[in-house]
Design a protein around this motif. Structure first.
Motif, PDB file in Angstrom:
ATOM      1  N   ILE A  83       0.871  -1.182   0.000  1.00 47.26           N
ATOM      2  CA  ILE A  83       0.000   0.000   0.000  1.00 47.26           C
ATOM      3  C   ILE A  83       0.907   1.232   0.000  1.00 47.26           C
ATOM      4  N   SER A  84       0.926   1.975  -1.110  1.00 57.44           N
ATOM      5  CA  SER A  84       1.955   3.018  -1.225  1.00 57.44           C
ATOM      6  C   SER A  84       1.706   4.143  -0.221  1.00 57.44           C
ATOM      7  N   GLY A  85       2.786   4.659   0.313  1.00 60.96           N
ATOM      8  CA  GLY A  85       2.721   5.725   1.310  1.00 60.96           C
ATOM      9  C   GLY A  85       2.517   5.183   2.723  1.00 60.96           C
ATOM     10  N   PHE A  86       2.225   3.897   2.851  1.00 61.80           N
ATOM     11  CA  PHE A  86       1.957   3.303   4.161  1.00 61.80           C
ATOM     12  C   PHE A  86       2.888   2.113   4.417  1.00 61.80           C
ATOM     13  N   SER A  87       2.907   1.187   3.472  1.00 63.79           N
ATOM     14  CA  SER A  87       3.706  -0.026   3.677  1.00 63.79           C
ATOM     15  C   SER A  87       5.208   0.271   3.712  1.00 63.79           C
ATOM     16  N   GLU A  88       5.671   1.224   2.868  1.00 65.19           N
ATOM     17  CA  GLU A  88       7.112   1.541   2.859  1.00 65.19           C
ATOM     18  C   GLU A  88       7.551   2.038   4.239  1.00 65.19           C
ATOM     19  N   LEU A  89       6.704   2.923   4.785  1.00 65.73           N
ATOM     20  CA  LEU A  89       7.035   3.503   6.099  1.00 65.73           C
ATOM     21  C   LEU A  89       7.070   2.440   7.191  1.00 65.73           C
ATOM     22  N   ALA A  90       6.052   1.583   7.178  1.00 64.46           N
ATOM     23  CA  ALA A  90       5.968   0.521   8.189  1.00 64.46           C
ATOM     24  C   ALA A  90       7.188  -0.384   8.060  1.00 64.46           C
ATOM     25  N   ARG A  91       7.519  -0.729   6.829  1.00 69.27           N
ATOM     26  CA  ARG A  91       8.650  -1.633   6.591  1.00 69.27           C
ATOM     27  C   ARG A  91       9.950  -1.020   7.111  1.00 69.27           C
ATOM     28  N   LYS A  92      10.128   0.293   6.859  1.00 71.83           N
ATOM     29  CA  LYS A  92      11.345   0.977   7.338  1.00 71.83           C
ATOM     30  C   LYS A  92      11.473   0.874   8.850  1.00 71.83           C
ATOM     31  N   LYS A  93      10.346   1.094   9.553  1.00 72.77           N
ATOM     32  CA  LYS A  93      10.371   1.055  11.030  1.00 72.77           C
ATOM     33  C   LYS A  93      10.731  -0.348  11.521  1.00 72.77           C
ATOM     34  N   VAL A  94      10.154  -1.350  10.866  1.00 73.39           N
ATOM     35  CA  VAL A  94      10.378  -2.735  11.289  1.00 73.39           C
ATOM     36  C   VAL A  94      11.840  -3.140  11.029  1.00 73.39           C
ATOM     37  N   VAL A  95      12.352  -2.776   9.843  1.00 70.89           N
ATOM     38  CA  VAL A  95      13.741  -3.118   9.507  1.00 70.89           C
ATOM     39  C   VAL A  95      14.701  -2.384  10.457  1.00 70.89           C
ATOM     40  N   ALA A  96      14.412  -1.108  10.757  1.00 74.55           N
ATOM     41  CA  ALA A  96      15.282  -0.336  11.655  1.00 74.55           C
ATOM     42  C   ALA A  96      15.312  -0.969  13.046  1.00 74.55           C
ATOM     43  N   PHE A  97      14.142  -1.435  13.511  1.00 72.38           N
ATOM     44  CA  PHE A  97      14.075  -2.090  14.828  1.00 72.38           C
ATOM     45  C   PHE A  97      14.930  -3.356  14.824  1.00 72.38           C
ATOM     46  N   SER A  98      14.780  -4.135  13.753  1.00 72.46           N
ATOM     47  CA  SER A  98      15.507  -5.403  13.653  1.00 72.46           C
ATOM     48  C   SER A  98      17.018  -5.147  13.692  1.00 72.46           C
ATOM     49  N   GLU A  99      17.456  -4.081  13.001  1.00 68.51           N
ATOM     50  CA  GLU A  99      18.903  -3.780  12.989  1.00 68.51           C
ATOM     51  C   GLU A  99      19.352  -3.253  14.350  1.00 68.51           C
ATOM     52  N   ARG A 100      18.522  -2.379  14.939  1.00 75.10           N
ATOM     53  CA  ARG A 100      18.896  -1.782  16.227  1.00 75.10           C
ATOM     54  C   ARG A 100      19.058  -2.826  17.330  1.00 75.10           C
ATOM     55  N   PHE A 101      18.150  -3.799  17.352  1.00 70.29           N
ATOM     56  CA  PHE A 101      18.201  -4.788  18.442  1.00 70.29           C
ATOM     57  C   PHE A 101      18.774  -6.134  17.985  1.00 70.29           C
ATOM     58  N   ASN A 102      19.267  -6.153  16.752  1.00 69.27           N
ATOM     59  CA  ASN A 102      19.833  -7.382  16.199  1.00 69.27           C
ATOM     60  C   ASN A 102      18.839  -8.548  16.351  1.00 69.27           C
ATOM     61  N   ALA A 103      17.591  -8.261  15.971  1.00 71.13           N
ATOM     62  CA  ALA A 103      16.506  -9.235  16.154  1.00 71.13           C
ATOM     63  C   ALA A 103      16.093  -9.806  14.800  1.00 71.13           C
ATOM     64  N   PRO A 104      15.978 -11.146  14.695  1.00 73.32           N
ATOM     65  CA  PRO A 104      15.636 -11.764  13.406  1.00 73.32           C
ATOM     66  C   PRO A 104      14.288 -11.301  12.848  1.00 73.32           C
ATOM     67  N   LEU A 105      14.277 -11.105  11.535  1.00 77.25           N
ATOM     68  CA  LEU A 105      13.065 -10.616  10.850  1.00 77.25           C
ATOM     69  C   LEU A 105      12.907 -11.325   9.515  1.00 77.25           C
ATOM     70  N   ARG A 106      11.656 -11.708   9.206  1.00 76.82           N
ATOM     71  CA  ARG A 106      11.330 -12.221   7.866  1.00 76.82           C
ATOM     72  C   ARG A 106      10.345 -11.256   7.235  1.00 76.82           C
ATOM     73  N   VAL A 107      10.458 -11.058   5.936  1.00 76.41           N
ATOM     74  CA  VAL A 107       9.528 -10.158   5.239  1.00 76.41           C
ATOM     75  C   VAL A 107       8.879 -10.908   4.085  1.00 76.41           C
ATOM     76  N   VAL A 108       7.544 -10.793   3.999  1.00 74.79           N
ATOM     77  CA  VAL A 108       6.824 -11.281   2.812  1.00 74.79           C
ATOM     78  C   VAL A 108       6.335 -10.045   2.078  1.00 74.79           C
ATOM     79  N   ASP A 109       6.656  -9.950   0.786  1.00 73.64           N
ATOM     80  CA  ASP A 109       6.282  -8.762   0.021  1.00 73.64           C
ATOM     81  C   ASP A 109       5.140  -9.148  -0.935  1.00 73.64           C
ATOM     82  N   LEU A 110       3.966  -8.579  -0.705  1.00 68.34           N
ATOM     83  CA  LEU A 110       2.808  -8.986  -1.521  1.00 68.34           C
ATOM     84  C   LEU A 110       2.938  -8.539  -2.979  1.00 68.34           C
ATOM     85  N   LYS A 111       3.778  -7.518  -3.230  1.00 67.15           N
ATOM     86  CA  LYS A 111       4.022  -7.147  -4.646  1.00 67.15           C
ATOM     87  C   LYS A 111       4.785  -8.274  -5.323  1.00 67.15           C
TER      88      LYS A 111
END
Ligand code: AMP
Ligand code: FES
Ligand code: ZN
Length: 294
Positions: A83-111
């Protein structure tokens, strides 16, 4: 106002617990409530692998940090809805959290899956949230099963659960009441589901996120204006304001008094999708049909 535990200056007042806490004692209270939920319903142990669905919002991001801090084996799963304007932002926050806390993350991209929500909604002409919820559940289960996880956790909180319960009781939606619980056992080859935040309110989680400096997404999904149950949340908050602890009593009362009486009706027999193996009533599951398989 003084902290109930240590008598320092309090920072948070919790009327439903008839208490006020300083920051450190609030965090102890918070972890205590979370631990109580996990233990009371035997949600998972430290030996099990948890897949946590993370949207980028305050609830799932807070649960992510809390489970990491408590030493659980947790992997996050983010479904990028496209969902443009929404999903990119959410994804950025989630990826940043994963990097900050070195926490494993999986991403499924519906596109990448060929079924971004805006296109699916246009094609099906059905309410976005219902379709989106179904697609998300599909990937939560598939990723969980393929990855060999023991349990799927979501960030649903006490306000989510009581507003849903309120709506289901007002309209006597028995089939939905049967599915309302902090733990849903695995069935039909689907993963066991848990809601470890069911004892904690939106306010308490927001306070935790603030004290911990979690950078979460504050904007809502553009498709779900006037989100589901939000008017019930408002009504319940008004009742809670006048009678503190009503929400937790309402929910715990349901679990104790009504829930044991609800017997699940036998469903039509499920098959496995010919394409992907997901449980379905037909030959091909909903998601595979969206992808063009017949
Ligand atoms: P919601 O229905 O948006 O209130 O979300 C309820 C829960 O579903 C959240 O706390 C997350 O655990 C999970 N969730 C919602 N959206 C996503 C997403 N796009 N990716 C992964 N998990 C999600
Ligand atoms: Fe699914 Fe908005 S989050 S339609
Ligand atoms: Zn399928």
């Amino acid at each position: 106002m003084k902290c109930r535990r240590c008598k320092k200056e309090a920072e948070v007042e919790l009327r439903s617990h008839n208490a006020a806490f300083c920051r450190d004692c609030f965090l102890l209270f918070f972890y205590n409530q979370l631990n109580k939920a996990i233990k009371q319903f035997r949600m998972f142990t430290k030996k099990q692998r948890i897949l946590l669905a993370v949207s980028g919002g305050k609830d799932s991001m807070s649960l992510w940090l809390a489970l990491v801090e408590l030493g659980y084996d947790v992997t996050a799963l983010f479904v990028d809805l496209g969902i443009s304007g929404f999903s990119e932002l959410a994804r950025k926050k989630v990826v940043a959290f994963s990097e900050r806390f070195n926490a494993p993350l999986r991403v499924v991209d519906l596109k990448e899956e060929g079924i971004p929500i805006p296109e699916v909604v246009k094609k099906l002409k059905r309410p976005a949230c219902a379709v989106c919820g179904r697609i998300k559940r599909y990937y939560f289960n598939m990723e969980g099963l393929r990855g060999g996880f023991d349990v799927l956790a979501t960030g649903h909180n006490l306000d989510d659960e009581t507003s849903r319960l309120f709506s289901n009781v007002l309209h006597w939606k028995m089939e939905y009441l049967e599915d309302q619980a902090p733990v849903l056992p695995d069935e039909d080859g689907l993963l066991r589901k848990v809601k470890p935040f069911f004892r904690l309110t939106e306010f308490e989680i927001a306070a935790y996120a603030f004290f911990k400096g979690i950078d979460y997404l504050t904007s809502g999904c553009p498709f779900s204006k006037g989100a589901t149950f939000s008017s019930y949340k408002r009504h319940l908050n008004r009742i809670e304001y006048e009678s503190p602890a009503t929400k937790i009593d309402f929910y715990q009362g349901f679990l104790k008094n009504l829930r044991p009486l609800l017997k699940k009706k036998a469903k039509e027999e499920l098959h496995h999708c010919r394409v992907c193996g997901y449980p379905t009533f037909g030959d091909v599951c909903f998601v595979c049909r969206l992808k063009g398989f017949e």
